[in-house]
Each structure stands twice: as C-alpha cells, then as structure tokens.
Write an enzyme that holds these catalytic residues in place. Structure first.
Site, PDB file in Angstrom:
ATOM      1  N   CYS A 121       2.378 -39.924 -17.656  1.00 23.12           N
ATOM      2  CA  CYS A 121       0.970 -40.077 -18.030  1.00 23.12           C
ATOM      3  C   CYS A 121       0.075 -40.244 -16.813  1.00 23.12           C
ATOM      4  CB  CYS A 121       0.787 -41.222 -19.010  1.00 23.12           C
ATOM      5  SG  CYS A 121       1.274 -42.811 -18.335  1.00 23.12           S
ATOM      6  N   ARG A 167      -1.041 -48.957 -24.131  1.00 23.43           N
ATOM      7  CA  ARG A 167      -0.592 -49.757 -23.009  1.00 23.43           C
ATOM      8  C   ARG A 167      -1.298 -51.098 -23.004  1.00 23.43           C
ATOM      9  NH1 ARG A 167      -1.768 -47.570 -17.093  1.00 23.43           N
ATOM     10  NH2 ARG A 167      -3.851 -48.362 -17.517  1.00 23.43           N
ATOM     11  N   ARG A 185      -5.459 -46.451 -22.510  1.00 25.78           N
ATOM     12  CA  ARG A 185      -5.671 -47.564 -21.568  1.00 25.78           C
ATOM     13  C   ARG A 185      -6.570 -48.583 -22.257  1.00 25.78           C
ATOM     14  NH1 ARG A 185      -6.044 -42.980 -17.609  1.00 25.78           N
ATOM     15  NH2 ARG A 185      -4.726 -43.468 -15.822  1.00 25.78           N
ATOM     16  N   GLU A 197       6.307 -46.978 -12.826  1.00 25.27           N
ATOM     17  CA  GLU A 197       5.285 -46.683 -11.818  1.00 25.27           C
ATOM     18  C   GLU A 197       5.468 -47.516 -10.558  1.00 25.27           C
ATOM     19  OE1 GLU A 197       1.418 -47.394 -13.559  1.00 25.27           O
ATOM     20  OE2 GLU A 197       2.127 -49.129 -14.661  1.00 25.27           O
ATOM     21  N   HIS A 199     -11.244 -44.163  -9.286  1.00 27.71           N
ATOM     22  CA  HIS A 199     -11.743 -44.500 -10.613  1.00 27.71           C
ATOM     23  C   HIS A 199     -12.673 -43.411 -11.149  1.00 27.71           C
ATOM     24  CE1 HIS A 199     -14.537 -46.568 -13.412  1.00 27.71           C
ATOM     25  NE2 HIS A 199     -13.401 -47.032 -13.887  1.00 27.71           N
ATOM     26  N   SER A 212       7.399 -43.961 -19.590  1.00 28.73           N
ATOM     27  CA  SER A 212       6.336 -43.029 -19.265  1.00 28.73           C
ATOM     28  C   SER A 212       6.066 -43.188 -17.771  1.00 28.73           C
ATOM     29  CB  SER A 212       5.082 -43.338 -20.073  1.00 28.73           C
ATOM     30  OG  SER A 212       4.078 -42.424 -19.727  1.00 28.73           O
ATOM     31  N   ASN A 221       0.559 -42.007 -10.859  1.00 33.82           N
ATOM     32  CA  ASN A 221      -0.538 -42.395  -9.955  1.00 33.82           C
ATOM     33  C   ASN A 221      -0.071 -43.569  -9.104  1.00 33.82           C
ATOM     34  OD1 ASN A 221      -2.090 -40.552 -11.367  1.00 33.82           O
ATOM     35  ND2 ASN A 221      -3.042 -42.104 -12.671  1.00 33.82           N
ATOM     36  N   ASP A 222       0.414 -44.596  -9.775  1.00 36.69           N
ATOM     37  CA  ASP A 222       0.895 -45.755  -9.025  1.00 36.69           C
ATOM     38  C   ASP A 222       2.190 -45.450  -8.301  1.00 36.69           C
ATOM     39  OD1 ASP A 222      -0.897 -47.967  -9.187  1.00 36.69           O
ATOM     40  OD2 ASP A 222      -0.578 -47.949 -11.353  1.00 36.69           O
ATOM     41  N   GLY A 267       4.254 -43.355 -14.613  1.00 29.78           N
ATOM     42  CA  GLY A 267       2.872 -43.520 -14.142  1.00 29.78           C
ATOM     43  C   GLY A 267       2.840 -43.062 -12.709  1.00 29.78           C
ATOM     44  N   MET A 322      -4.571  -5.562  10.260  1.00 28.43           N
ATOM     45  CA  MET A 322      -5.469  -4.544  10.785  1.00 28.43           C
ATOM     46  C   MET A 322      -6.159  -3.742   9.682  1.00 28.43           C
ATOM     47  SD  MET A 322      -4.762  -1.538  13.470  1.00 28.43           S
ATOM     48  CE  MET A 322      -5.002  -0.202  12.327  1.00 28.43           C
ATOM     49  N   ARG A 379      -3.856  -0.996  -6.888  1.00 24.42           N
ATOM     50  CA  ARG A 379      -3.129  -2.281  -6.873  1.00 24.42           C
ATOM     51  C   ARG A 379      -3.595  -3.087  -8.083  1.00 24.42           C
ATOM     52  NH1 ARG A 379      -6.286  -4.493  -1.571  1.00 24.42           N
ATOM     53  NH2 ARG A 379      -8.330  -4.019  -2.362  1.00 24.42           N
ATOM     54  N   GLY A 395      -6.526 -10.649   7.718  1.00 17.80           N
ATOM     55  CA  GLY A 395      -6.152 -10.827   9.118  1.00 17.80           C
ATOM     56  C   GLY A 395      -5.317  -9.678   9.636  1.00 17.80           C
ATOM     57  N   TYR A 402       7.808 -35.061 -22.781  1.00 20.98           N
ATOM     58  CA  TYR A 402       6.403 -34.640 -22.898  1.00 20.98           C
ATOM     59  C   TYR A 402       5.625 -34.962 -21.627  1.00 20.98           C
ATOM     60  CZ  TYR A 402       5.317 -39.566 -23.597  1.00 20.98           C
ATOM     61  OH  TYR A 402       5.188 -40.907 -23.418  1.00 20.98           O
ATOM     62  N   ARG A 434      -3.584   2.878   8.469  1.00 19.65           N
ATOM     63  CA  ARG A 434      -3.810   1.556   7.860  1.00 19.65           C
ATOM     64  C   ARG A 434      -2.555   0.709   7.919  1.00 19.65           C
ATOM     65  NH1 ARG A 434      -7.735   3.069   3.106  1.00 19.65           N
ATOM     66  NH2 ARG A 434      -7.717   5.291   3.530  1.00 19.65           N
ATOM     67  N   LYS A 461       0.826  -1.202   0.000  1.00 23.94           N
ATOM     68  CA  LYS A 461       0.000   0.000   0.000  1.00 23.94           C
ATOM     69  C   LYS A 461       0.863   1.255   0.000  1.00 23.94           C
ATOM     70  CE  LYS A 461      -3.905  -0.840   2.028  1.00 23.94           C
ATOM     71  NZ  LYS A 461      -4.633  -1.294   3.219  1.00 23.94           N
TER      72      LYS A 461
HETATM   73  C1  PEP Z   1      -0.386 -44.354 -13.398  1.00 25.40           C
HETATM   74  O1  PEP Z   1      -0.291 -45.259 -12.580  1.00 25.40           O
HETATM   75  O2  PEP Z   1       0.070 -43.228 -13.215  1.00 25.40           O
HETATM   76  C2  PEP Z   1      -1.089 -44.587 -14.668  1.00 25.40           C
HETATM   77  C3  PEP Z   1      -1.132 -43.654 -15.597  1.00 25.40           C
HETATM   78  O3  PEP Z   1      -1.749 -45.759 -14.795  1.00 25.40           O
HETATM   79  P1  PEP Z   1      -3.186 -46.053 -14.170  1.00 25.40           P
HETATM   80  O4  PEP Z   1      -3.714 -44.782 -13.605  1.00 25.40           O
HETATM   81  O5  PEP Z   1      -3.999 -46.585 -15.271  1.00 25.40           O
HETATM   82  O6  PEP Z   1      -2.831 -47.079 -13.127  1.00 25.40           O
HETATM   83 MG    MG Z   2      -0.712 -47.276 -13.222  1.00 25.71          MG
END
Ligand code: PEP
Ligand code: MG
Length: 889
Positions: free
Chosen positions: A845, A632, A576, A759, A453, A778, A782-783, A780, A104, A335, A102, A865, A93, A23
């Site tokens: 992925c 895959r 998939r 993964e 899922h 690639s 998630n796993d 994975g 004053m 601002r 939060g 990528y 101020r 300010k």
């Molecule tokens: C992963 O595990 O990141 C993945 C892309 O495979 P899936 O989610 O199908 O297990």
């Molecule tokens: Mg997986």
C-alpha cells in the site's frame, strides 16, 4: 574470403534488425514487399564493431564490398557514381538497432563535384536544381562529416535570402555562390579542402557514421538507456531521389493513423519542391497530407494504399518518409509511430476489432502511465508554447490547473467556498493543511519529494501537484513568492497555472482541457456519449481478463472509495484513519485527548470522536459493499495535531480552558529530533491503548450496523509500523478483545482479519514470527524505503533529485520501488511470512502500488494485490496484466 559486411536492400528483411539496424531492416523489408524504395545497401553493425576492434580501420573487404554493391546499384538505376554525364548520387545515413539521438544525421546528394554537378544540370535540364543539390551537399557534408558549426552555414543562407525571400527564390548563380562560401568556411574551420573525389566523399561519410557511434551524445544516451556499446550502427547508402525537381516533386512525412487521437486517417505533411530535411527544419510551412489528394490524386492514391499495406504488414501504426520525384512516389523509411496515450488505446482496440492483432498484443502496446492522459486535464500544448514558464518542480500529482495563489490553507478554503479557483502554495504541507488542499485546484510546494505529505495527499485526491519546486521562496509574512534567480515576485491572488504532468509552473492562466472520462465518472456525461470512455473501459476489461494480481485503492473517505470503485478497485488496501481526525471540529477532541493527563480523561475525549469515526467507516463499507476494506489504526506523530505558532497555541489554550504554559509544555514534551523515526505507528497505541480500543470499537460497530442493514462487510484491521511481533501481539489482543465484545453485544458475527504493515526492515526480517499473529501483510514501502535507505521521506526531496540527475540512482526510490534493495525485503517478508502461514494474504500500500514497474515486481514476488491512490487504479490494472504477459515472453 572476408566476412559479408554489406547487404543490398534486396538481401535483407525485417528480422535482421540486429545486423542491419532499424532503418536498414525497414527499407529492406519494404523492398522485399514490393514498395517502391530507391535501391541501396546497408553496411552492417558488425562492420562498425570491427572498425573499432581494428583501431578505427575499415575491416578487411569492406571497401571492396561497398564498391561491388555500388556497381549493382549503378546497374539497377542506369547511372554511374562519379560519371560526369550521368551521375549517380547517394544519401548516407546511420541506423542502429534502436533509433538514437546523437547519431549521425543524413548526408544527401553525395557524389557531387564540379563535373557531376554540370552533368546533373544538363541531364535534368535544370541548372538551378543542380546548384541547389550541390549547395545542400556541401552544407550537410561540412556540418555532419567535417563537424563545422551548422549555424555558420545557416547564417550565410539567411543573409542571401534577405527578409522577403524563401529558399526556393534563390537563383542558380546565387546558390553556386553560396556553395563556394560554404567551402571557404569549411577550409577555414576544418582546415581541409572540400573533397572532390566521390569515392573519397563516400569513404569519409561512412567513417563519420562509424565515428558518431562513439560520439559523446550517443554514448551518454546509451548509458542512460542501458544500450550496450557493442551493438554498433549500420550505414545505409541509398540512391538519391529528388523532391526538389519542381512543382511535380515533393517530400513529406506521414503517420498511417492520427498519432494524437488515434483516428484511422492518414496524418502528415509535405512540402512541394523540397528535400527531406526541409520538412523537419521548418523552413517553409508544409501542407497537410489531405491536400496531396487534390494536388497529385494518383500519387495520393498509391501512397495511401502503400501506407495501409505497411500498416497491415507490420500490424502497427507506421511513421513513414516519402519523396515524390517528378510525379513518381518513393518510400524512404518506415517505423512504428509514436503516439499519445489516448491514441495508443484507441488504435490498440481498433486493431483488435479489425482482426489485425490479438488482445494480448493490444495490452502490450500501451504503457500504463499513458492511461493517465484519459483522466486529467492537461495544459493545452499550443497554449503552453506561448506561456511564461516560472519554475519547475517534481511532477507529483496528475493534471493541470489554473488558480490564484493562496499561501494559507484557511484562506484557501474560505476563498474556494466563495467560488474562487485557488492554488495552495506552501514551503511544504502538513496534515492540518488538508482542508486547504482539498479546496485548492492544485498544490505547489517549494520543498519535499514525491512521497512528501503534499504529494501523497494530492495523488490520493487525484489533484494536480508540483512539489519540491526549489526555485520558489515563499514569504508568508509578505504574502509573496519570489522566483529564485529572477526578479519575478508573485503576490497572493496572482494567477498561475501548474502542470502536474511536466512539473512546470506557468505565469497567468494557461488554457487547460478537462478529461472526458472524468466527466462520465462524475455523471456529467453519459457513457454512451463518450467514445473515449468506451475505448478506455473496453481496453481495461481486457487487462482484467489477463491479470492475476488484485488491485485495490488507498481511500480514506466514502467519496474516495466511490471514485476508486468506478476505476475498478476491488477493495480498499489502506484507509488512513488519521485523515479522519482532521475533519471539521474533530481536531478539538483529538487535541483534548493528547493533552489529557489520565486514561479516563483521554477516554472521555476519544468518546467524542468514536461515533464520528464509526459513521465514516459505515460510509466506506456501504460504498465498498462486500469488498474487503483494510483499515489502519492511527499512525502519525501526535505533535502533528498540535499548533506551533505562539498565537495559535494561545488560541487553542483559551479554547480548551487550560493555561498557555501547560499547553506549551505538552507540545515541547512531544517534540522529536527525528519524527519519522519517533513516536508514531503502533507506538501510539502501545502507550495509549485506549486509542486502538476506540478505533477497533468504531470499526466493529460500523460493521455490525452495516450487516444489520444487509450490507456485507469484510474489515481487515491493520497495525502500522510493527518491528517486533510483541507489538503486534499487544495491539492485536486489543482488537480481538473489542471484536469479541462487539460481536457479543450485537449478536452479529463479523468476518474480519487482523494484520500488519511491513514497513520496518526488522518486520521483514522477522516476518515468520510476525505471521504467527498476522493474517495478512501489507508492505508499506514508503516507510520501508525510508528506513532501508536511511533517507527521511520528509527531507529526501532536498537531495534525491540530485542523485537521479547525477545518475547515482536510476530513479527516485520513493517513486519506483528499489527492487534490488527494498525489493529483497519485500520478497523475504512474503517468503518468511508464508513459511509460517501458507495462506498469508499479502499486498502493498506504499505509493509504489500504482507505479507500473513496481506493480510488475509485486506480481513476480507473489503478492495477492497492490493498493494505490484511486486515480492510479487503472494504471495498476494494466501493469498487472502486462506482468502476466511478460511471464509468457
Ligand atoms: C507506507 O509507509 O508505505 C505507508 C503506506 O504508510 P504511510 O505512507 O501512511 O506512512
Ligand atoms: Mg508508513
């Protein structure tokens, strides 16, 4: 000599944010550029730190410098602080480097007491105005400096106004009476007399600002946003100007462009005869700024010129506060203005076209997630305000949708076929629910996290989804959903509205709006008819000019692939294939394969699926037309393909011509204690090599057929869940053998790659060995996240939100890549893999491939990528460009 703790506005500038706070630096910069700003000064953030260093004592010299600065101000404005005949009043101020909830709030009209009040009344010839100023001062000082509950003052005010009067209707006498009541409240609550000495008032107000820096709310906020405590806050003391001196006075706030749409127009509102906090507090309904053009044309003209000037000066949209005192305009604050995603893109593109900023600056200005707002329907914000909120879950899939509750996927598919809008509500979803999910407007689950899922499939489909909505108890038998902790029971067929942006579930049909960009992509609107689409594509084309990271999509069908390309995907990073097993009658053949006793029987069943898979692959190759397609081999546990309820088992046994006991035994035999760590991924193809063989044949035949039709193809065959190079070698041998066979048989040479997912942590650790076989990796994630944290993807939804809420983890690691832990494995995988094979192609992925911070990480570790759901491709494109820009900082 003591350090310089105090800067006049005329001594500062925009670059002094750290020292003067946001300010303070803002008003100093405005002063410097000749904008009319009421004179004042800023006490530095260093003074605040010193105050704490000295055990909450003013630093040496601070008070003297404050008094000296006050003198300069007095001379500038020709008034004197505490002078009964010609009193100077000030506002006080807080102002840290970042604006911080939060901290004053503002104290206005400081310097008033019985004597100066009388002087102000005489001077302005307006006793009512003076009384009102006094009433406000006592109220704000009581609340903000002395910590009295503001409600108590509000209560007195509303009692005094009664039902039909506004604050402006109160008389001077009434206002004085109210101020006295306020003082009595203060005495009782805070145990102190209201300070009469203006200097004492000022000292207390400055102390209160310093103290608010360590107030609980401010400290909590800094913890969350990792703002260091050592920054300190500045204190701004500024000459009061009055928007409440009559009908030629006003106060307001405005944006230099429309923050909702980005239109180049002044946007804001003001209140005549009012003071600052009235606009925000919503005491009266303010007027749109365009009205000011009619009411005070000259002021409006000056204001719009200043607004434009400030915008050009800061090269960004400004959010300004102003006051008009008896026809004279004063600017109080400026601002950078917050804006919606749509406005952010439009403003950025417009400003590049106006020559105000360059493309790189434009790209920095838009948070990637904001692009989502272009794509999905949203709940109309006005409608949401009046809607009934039922429960809140995780905002898992984008958009907003209305529909009737359906609890059964078959039912959802059937009713949607008849044109009904349905929302599939389940405790959780499984692959066999897919058809019901596709048919629904949205998916709502009671259990499961952001990579459950339901969430993964929804995002891939670009479908609205709220998951892990723990307050919902779903009673399939009764066809009802009970909202926990309430007596609300929703029935099958009841309308609800689900907001995948916020995670809220509303009762009934709450109005939503369809995104224009989607209409263009679907061919329902011509691109040239949509300005929004033009801005969107222009902006993204700039991102493409800058980024080095490739962006692909996770897509399992030609339709998904088509959408992905329209969003700019440069290939498919994950197809998939198991999703193809669930379509139509194919599931029967899959089930036959599972219950088969001999490899021959299994081959016979697989032979039925093969041509169908081949057709799918041809469709995808056709759409992708020469772009790489990563396919895959089968991944999920086999029990997911078999039913569990007695009735369904009996039906299936009957259909397959086997006895119920045999089928039950088979299902029992496939049951696992930890399916996520069980018989899935390449483990399937290792026990049943004929599955891998069939899939490889389908891929290469599809490729050969397409090539024969002149379509270029680049399949990349990917083996999932590999932990040891031997697994990949075994599966790879099958793929390569089939490839050779098909090439020999068709006489076509097919340019393909063989690779693996990384993964399983062991795969990352032994990536150098795995790269002896794999031509690409690639990740994975998630796993990889599941196995690195040891938290099941399917169950984490139950406890992870608590981790985030209690700040054990900053983010859900299934949503934002855990760079510190899982990220190490990714980095190691890339490095070790490339130590064996320098040209190893690497991508990601997992769901993180569409999350901006994770995308930037992928850029930094040198992946080639990222691959994400089609609807997140644009987000990844922008994040990838920003990753390059951040390198150059
Ligand atoms: C992963 O595990 O990141 C993945 C892309 O495979 P899936 O989610 O199908 O297990
Ligand atoms: Mg997986």
């Amino acid at each position: 000599m003591s350090k310089k703790w105090v800067y006049l506005f005329t001594e500062g500038n925009a670059s002094m944010r750290d020292l003067l706070g946001g300010k303070g630096a803002g008003v100093a910069e405005m002063t410097r550029t000749g904008v009319p700003v009421p004179p004042g000064f800023t006490i530095t953030t260093e003074a605040c730190n010193e105050y704490y260093a000295r055990g909450k004592q003013f630093p040496e010299g601070l008070w003297e410098q404050t008094l000296a600065a006050l003198k300069v101000i007095e001379e500038q404005v020709g008034k004197k602080f505490g002078d009964p005949d010609n009193p100077l009043l000030v506002s006080v101020r807080s102002g840290a480097r970042e604006s911080m909830p939060g901290m004053m709030d503002t104290v206005l009209n400081l310097g008033l007491n019985k004597e100066t009040l009388a002087g102000l009344a005489r001077l302005t010839n307006n006793p009512r105005f003076a009384a009102d100023a006094y009433r406000r001062f006592v109220q704000l000082f009581g609340k903000i400096v002395l910590g009295v509950d503001g409600e108590k003052f509000e209560h007195v005010m509303s009692e005094a106004k009664g039902r039909d009067r506004q604050d402006t209707d109160l008389t001077a006498e009434e206002l004085m009476q109210i101020a006295e009541t306020f003082k009595a409240i203060i005495k009782e609550d805070a145990g102190v007399d209201f300070p009469e000495d203006p200097y004492e008032q000022l000292r207390m107000a400055i102390t209160a600002v310093f103290n608010s820096w360590m107030g609980r709310r401010a400290v909590d906020y800094r913890r969350v946003y990792k703002i260091p405590d050592t920054l300190g806050t500045g204190v701004n003391v500024q000459t009061m100007v009055f928007g409440n001196m009559g009908n030629d006075s006003a106060t307001g706030v405005a944006f230099t462009r429309n923050p909702a749409t980005g239109a180049d127009e002044l946007y804001g509102e003001y209140l005549v005869n009012a003071q600052g906090e009235d606009v925000v507090a919503g005491i009266r309904t303010p007027k749109p700024i365009s009205k000011l053009r009619e009411e005070m044309p000259e002021v409006y003209e000056q204001f719009s010129q200043i607004a434009k000037m400030l915008e050009r000066h800061y090269k960004d949209v400004q959010d300004v506060e102003f006051t008009i005192e008896r026809g004279k305009l004063w600017m109080l604050q400026t601002r950078n203005g917050k804006r919606t995603g749509m406005a952010a893109v439009k403003i950025a593109v417009d400003m590049v076209n106006e020559g105000l900023i360059d493309k790189r600056t434009a790209l920095r200005r838009v948070q990637p997630e904001m692009l989502n707002q272009f794509l999905f329907p949203i709940v109309n914000p006005a409608a949401a305000e009046h809607a009934t909120r039922l429960a809140r879950g995780l905002a898992a899939g984008p958009g907003a949708a209305q529909g009737r509750i359906v609890l059964d996927p078959d039912e959802a598919a059937a009713r949607s076929e008849q044109g009904e809008r349905v929302i599939l509500v389940r405790t959780e979803t499984a692959p066999e629910d897919f058809h019901g999910m596709v048919a629904s407007q949205a998916i709502l689950t009671a259990r499961g996290g952001l990579t459950s899922h339901a969430a993964v499939v929804a995002r891939q489909l670009g479908k609205c989804c709220v998951c892990g909505c723990g307050d919902l108890e779903i009673d399939y038998k009764a066809g009802a959903v009970h909202v926990h902790g309430t007596d609300v029971i929703l029935k099958d067929g009841d309308w609800i509205t689900v907001d995948g942006h916020s995670g809220w579930v509303y009762a009934g049909q709450v109005e939503t709006q369809e995104a224009e960009v989607i209409q263009v992509i679907r061919g329902q609107m011509k691109p040239e008819d949509s300005k929004l689409y033009g801005y969107f594509t222009t902006f993204l084309s700039w991102a493409d000019e800058v980024r080095r990271l490739g962006v692909r999509a996770n897509a399992d069908t030609p339709t998904d692939a088509r959408v992905a390309r329209l969003f700019g995907a440069e290939g498919i990073g994950l197809c998939r294939t198991e999703h193809m097993f669930f379509e139509g009658d194919r599931i029967d053949a899959v089930r036959e394969m599972i219950v088969a006793d001999t490899p021959e029987d299994r081959r016979r069943a697989l032979a039925k699926i093969e041509p169908l898979q081949q057709g799918d692959f041809e469709g995808i190759f056709e759409v992708m037309d020469g772009l790489p397609v990563t396919i895959r081999t089968l991944d999920p546990p086999l029990h997911e393909f078999l039913p569990h309820g007695d009735r369904e088992i009996e039906e299936l046994a009957h259909k397959m011509g086997i006895d119920v006991a045999t089928l039950k035994a088979k299902i029992e035999g496939l049951r696992e204690a930890n399916p996520m760590l069980g018989f899935r991924g390449c483990r399937l193809g290792i026990e049943y090599p004929e599955i891998t063989e069939m899939q490889a044949r389908a891929i290469f035949h599809a490729a050969a057929n397409c090539q024969a039709r002149g379509i270029k193809v680049h399949p990349e065959i990917m083996i999932p869940l590999v932990g040891d190079v031997s697994e990949l070698r075994m599966q790879g041998d099958i793929v390569r053998r089939v490839a050779d066979e098909v090439m020999a048989e068709t006489g076509q040479k097919i340019d393909y790659l063989l690779g693996t997912m990384i993964e399983v942590p062991r795969a990352a650790l032994t990536a150098d060995k795995i790269a002896t076989i794999a031509e690409f990796f690639s990740f994975g994630t998630n796993d990889l996240t599941q196995m690195t944290f040891g938290m099941s993807r399917d169950d984490a939804g139950r406890f992870l939100p608590l981790y985030v809420e209690r700040k054990l983890l900053k983010d859900d690691p299934f949503e934002v890549l855990d760079q510190e832990g899982v990220g190490q494995l990714v980095r190691m995988g890339v490095e070790r893999g490339r130590s064996t094979r320098p040209d190893l192609k690497t991508g990601i992925c997992g769901e993180h491939g569409g999350e901006p911070e994770s995308v930037k990480f992928c850029h930094r570790v040198g992946l080639n990528y990222v691959s994400c759901s089609p609807y997140r491709v644009v987000i990844a494109r922008l994040a990838a460009a920003q990753a390059v820009l951040e390198e150059q900082k």
